[in-house]
Design a protein around this motif. Structure first.
Motif, mmCIF file in Angstrom:
data_model
loop_
_atom_site.group_PDB
_atom_site.id
_atom_site.type_symbol
_atom_site.label_atom_id
_atom_site.label_comp_id
_atom_site.label_asym_id
_atom_site.label_seq_id
_atom_site.Cartn_x
_atom_site.Cartn_y
_atom_site.Cartn_z
ATOM 1 N N UNK A 35 6.014 13.111 16.316
ATOM 2 C CA UNK A 35 5.890 12.246 15.153
ATOM 3 C C UNK A 35 4.436 11.931 14.810
ATOM 4 N N UNK A 36 3.513 12.298 15.700
ATOM 5 C CA UNK A 36 2.104 12.067 15.416
ATOM 6 C C UNK A 36 1.561 13.184 14.545
ATOM 7 N N UNK A 37 0.435 12.949 13.954
ATOM 8 C CA UNK A 37 -0.185 13.950 13.088
ATOM 9 C C UNK A 37 -1.596 14.243 13.562
ATOM 10 N N UNK A 38 -1.967 15.470 13.435
ATOM 11 C CA UNK A 38 -3.312 15.907 13.790
ATOM 12 C C UNK A 38 -3.847 16.709 12.612
ATOM 13 N N UNK A 39 -4.889 16.201 12.001
ATOM 14 C CA UNK A 39 -5.501 16.866 10.839
ATOM 15 C C UNK A 39 -4.445 17.031 9.726
ATOM 16 N N UNK A 40 -3.637 15.927 9.522
ATOM 17 C CA UNK A 40 -2.655 15.874 8.434
ATOM 18 C C UNK A 40 -1.547 16.911 8.559
ATOM 19 N N UNK A 41 -1.307 17.428 9.762
ATOM 20 C CA UNK A 41 -0.220 18.382 9.974
ATOM 21 C C UNK A 41 0.645 17.909 11.128
ATOM 22 N N UNK A 42 1.932 18.185 11.024
ATOM 23 C CA UNK A 42 2.830 17.858 12.127
ATOM 24 C C UNK A 42 2.466 18.696 13.353
ATOM 25 N N UNK A 43 2.428 18.067 14.517
ATOM 26 C CA UNK A 43 2.078 18.756 15.751
ATOM 27 C C UNK A 43 3.360 19.158 16.474
ATOM 28 N N UNK A 44 3.458 20.417 16.852
ATOM 29 C CA UNK A 44 4.629 20.895 17.586
ATOM 30 C C UNK A 44 4.289 20.963 19.069
ATOM 31 N N UNK A 45 4.820 20.018 19.846
ATOM 32 C CA UNK A 45 4.562 19.993 21.278
ATOM 33 C C UNK A 45 5.667 20.789 21.960
ATOM 34 N N UNK A 46 5.397 22.048 22.210
ATOM 35 C CA UNK A 46 6.402 22.951 22.762
ATOM 36 C C UNK A 46 6.324 22.885 24.285
ATOM 37 N N UNK A 47 7.161 22.037 24.868
ATOM 38 C CA UNK A 47 7.152 21.798 26.315
ATOM 39 C C UNK A 47 8.515 22.171 26.875
ATOM 40 N N UNK A 48 8.530 23.021 27.891
ATOM 41 C CA UNK A 48 9.790 23.348 28.552
ATOM 42 C C UNK A 48 9.654 23.100 30.047
ATOM 43 N N UNK A 49 10.739 22.571 30.614
ATOM 44 C CA UNK A 49 10.795 22.304 32.060
ATOM 45 C C UNK A 49 11.650 23.378 32.706
ATOM 46 N N UNK A 50 11.121 23.984 33.747
ATOM 47 C CA UNK A 50 11.847 25.017 34.483
ATOM 48 C C UNK A 50 12.093 24.501 35.898
ATOM 49 N N UNK A 51 13.365 24.438 36.299
ATOM 50 C CA UNK A 51 13.698 23.961 37.650
ATOM 51 C C UNK A 51 13.252 25.011 38.662
ATOM 52 N N UNK A 52 12.344 24.622 39.530
ATOM 53 C CA UNK A 52 11.821 25.520 40.574
ATOM 54 C C UNK A 52 11.867 24.752 41.894
ATOM 55 N N UNK A 53 12.989 24.767 42.590
ATOM 56 C CA UNK A 53 13.153 23.912 43.766
ATOM 57 C C UNK A 53 12.557 24.468 45.057
ATOM 58 N N UNK A 54 11.992 25.662 45.025
ATOM 59 C CA UNK A 54 11.610 26.354 46.256
ATOM 60 C C UNK A 54 10.324 25.782 46.833
ATOM 61 N N UNK A 55 10.361 25.514 48.126
ATOM 62 C CA UNK A 55 9.261 24.826 48.810
ATOM 63 C C UNK A 55 8.120 25.794 49.117
#
Length: 582
Positions: free
Chosen positions: A337-357
């Protein structure tokens, strides 16, 4: 009479011949059909197995007023970690995804089947991957077996096979050259060294206890925890067709003269990277990180790096229990919902489950493959590390300048380690504005790489990768870009590092090994006991460069608060939650 008797015998003979021939043809058809069915069963052409439950029938449950649906739970297998059990569920087409509220972890005594303990799960992972939900249960007491129970019905499935975490083929994916990449724990190979492929073979099948029904193939390369195998044609054709069942073909590795590693690695269920290396990438700059219980730092880390040019984030979650999934959703929702230089910012964040120690190197290799089709460059940094550009440039400018020669496949950036900077409590303004005192000299480097330039072995030592022939790395001038590594924060934060290290070849804090390594705090030892002078340590040079830049770019002109800063009720809520957990 003789002629009539002869004709009668001829008719009988022809009749017998006809029926015998028909019987032989019919038998051949049946045999061929059976053989083909068996062949397709082994190699996955069109087989669709039916699930047969050996325990009591599940109850019917109505959901939100809809017609009743079958609710049951089926365990595929279990992996035992030092402090918890990972329970992998089978995909049941009629079931909803399970949540923590649906399930109990159930512990059965080996001495008495009547003796049970029940505990709530630590978490239930699933995301959009319905066929691979994972329930994380607290580690069972000695002498107990762990299973699950549906709270609504009490339905308890059989526990399934159990595997040790430190001797296991745990992930697999088919690469664009149709080789299978297998991630294996327990090979105990030396870092940054290729091993002899002739000493190993790859094995495909469903039941590794039945050697007659296994497919074997050659190893193409093997190094650290990554094995690249030649994929049999039948396996290449089968995984996609079998992706709706629970009978994925598994792959493992066998050191010749020894037994096969146990496996939960299913190449058909993993990501298969695309096939065109020359397509223009969707993102110029991405980052990959592996973390555990670092969600509180994500907002600042993402917002800052988005401002200097990062477009995509791959977050490998190593068994966090700090509501990281909710935090990421909130970050994406708020930041979009924030704007940077008058353009909508697309924060493309994905979480990948990686349980291995202790698999950070393997996880980064896995991430490089995932990012290869969409990212031109990928930076591999932790959430306490921030790219700082003293020159005022952005990442696009630096990458364009550094890669003007086509042979550049890796950009190495020097790291400065910051200390507590005289603070005794977590700074309210965040990491970048809170800490400003560091060691004078850089300790090491981190890398931004072109995934297309990586060597097929995928060897890396966290800080850099091995490159294909024809590619080289370059060092960025420290006046152009460095990494501020907020390595030694206030004790409240730093002591969490004593839990466990994620890197394969780095000793845990409690282990008395490599005492002089740069991966350790000098003079700290192996116990999480706060030194009296901790707040003043590691302070050789006052550096306000990034601090001033952040305040100029992000601070509210009137209140001087930063967008990731917790104030008022929000801060009090976090303090209360932290005290409750402690």
């Amino acid at each position: 009479m003789k002629d009539r008797g002869k004709k009668h015998r001829d008719v009988v003979s022809w009749s017998r011949f006809f029926w015998c021939t028909l019987f032989v043809i019919f038998s051949c058809v049946l045999f061929t059909g059976f053989t083909f069915s068996t062949f397709r069963l082994l190699f996955g052409e069109t087989f669709r197995p039916a699930l047969v439950f050996k325990w009591r029938a599940p109850v019917m449950e109505s959901i939100s007023g809809d017609s009743p649906v079958t609710r049951s739970i089926s365990i595929r297998e279990t992996v035992m970690l030092p402090d918890q059990a990972l329970i992998f569920l089978n995909y049941l087409p009629s079931a909803r995804l399970f949540t923590k509220e649906d399930i109990d972890c159930v512990y059965f005594s080996a001495e008495s089947s009547q003796r049970q303990l029940r505990k709530p799960p630590l978490d239930v992972e699933g995301g959009g991957d319905r066929d691979n939900q994972i329930v994380r249960c607290p580690r069972q007491p000695r002498g107990f077996t762990v299973s699950l129970a549906l709270k609504s019905s009490g339905h308890v499935p059989p526990p399934g096979p159990s595997h040790r975490w430190d001797s296991l083929a745990y992930e697999a994916m088919i690469d664009r050259d149709n080789t299978t990449i297998v991630f294996v724990k327990g090979l105990n190979l030396r870092p940054e060294r290729l091993s002899n492929v002739s000493r190993y073979e790859c094995v495909y099948g469903w039941d590794f206890g039945r050697p007659k029904f296994l497919l074997r193939s050659d190893v193409v390369s093997i190094a650290q925890e990554i094995v690249r195998c030649k994929t049999p044609l039948s396996v290449l054709n089968s995984p996609r067709r079998m992706s709706t069942s629970n009978n994925f073909v598994k792959v493992s590795v066998r050191p010749k003269g020894r037994g096969i590693f146990r496996s939960i690695a299913r190449p058909g269920s993993g990501l298969r990277p695309g096939n065109d290396p020359y397509t223009r990438k969707q993102y110029e700059m991405c980052v990959c990180t592996m973390l555990r219980n670092q969600a509180r730092f994500l907002k600042e880390w993402v917002m800052y790096h988005a401002r200097i040019g990062v477009q995509r984030w791959f977050i490998y979650d190593n068994n966090s229990d700090d509501d990281i999934e909710d935090v990421i959703d909130n970050v994406v929702d708020m930041l979009s919902k924030t704007k940077d230089m008058d353009k909508e910012v697309n924060y493309n964040i994905t979480r990948h489950v990686w349980p291995w120690i202790k698999t950070q190197e393997a996880g980064f290799s896995h991430c490089a493959l995932r990012a290869r089709d969409t990212c031109e460059w990928v930076g591999f940094i932790d959430v306490d590390e921030f790219f700082y550009l003293p020159s005022g440039l952005v990442l696009h400018d630096v990458l364009q300048n550094q890669s003007r020669y086509s042979y550049v496949g890796e950009v190495r950036v020097s790291c400065y380690s910051f200390g507590p900077s005289g603070l005794k409590h977590v700074p309210e303004q965040g990491v970048t504005a809170g800490y400003n005192c560091r060691l004078a000299a850089p300790e090491r480097h981190k890398s931004i790489v072109k995934p297309e330039a990586l060597n097929s072995t995928l060897i890396n030592v966290v800080h850099h990768f091995h490159l294909r022939k024809g590619f080289e790395y370059v060092n960025v001038d420290k006046g152009v870009m460095v990494i501020n590594h907020y390595k030694y924060q206030v004790w409240q934060v730093f002591k969490e590092k004593f839990y466990r290290r994620v890197a394969t070849y780095v000793a845990d804090w409690q282990d008395d090994q490599n005492a002089g390594s740069k991966d350790r705090a000098p003079g700290l030892g192996t116990r999480a006991v706060q030194p009296p002078d901790w707040s003043s340590r590691f302070c050789e040079f006052t550096d306000n460069g990034l601090r001033n830049q952040v305040l100029r770019l992000f601070a509210d002109p009137e209140t001087q608060t930063l967008p990731w800063q917790e104030v008022g009720e929000q801060a009090n809520h976090r303090k209360t939650r932290n005290k409750r957990k402690a």
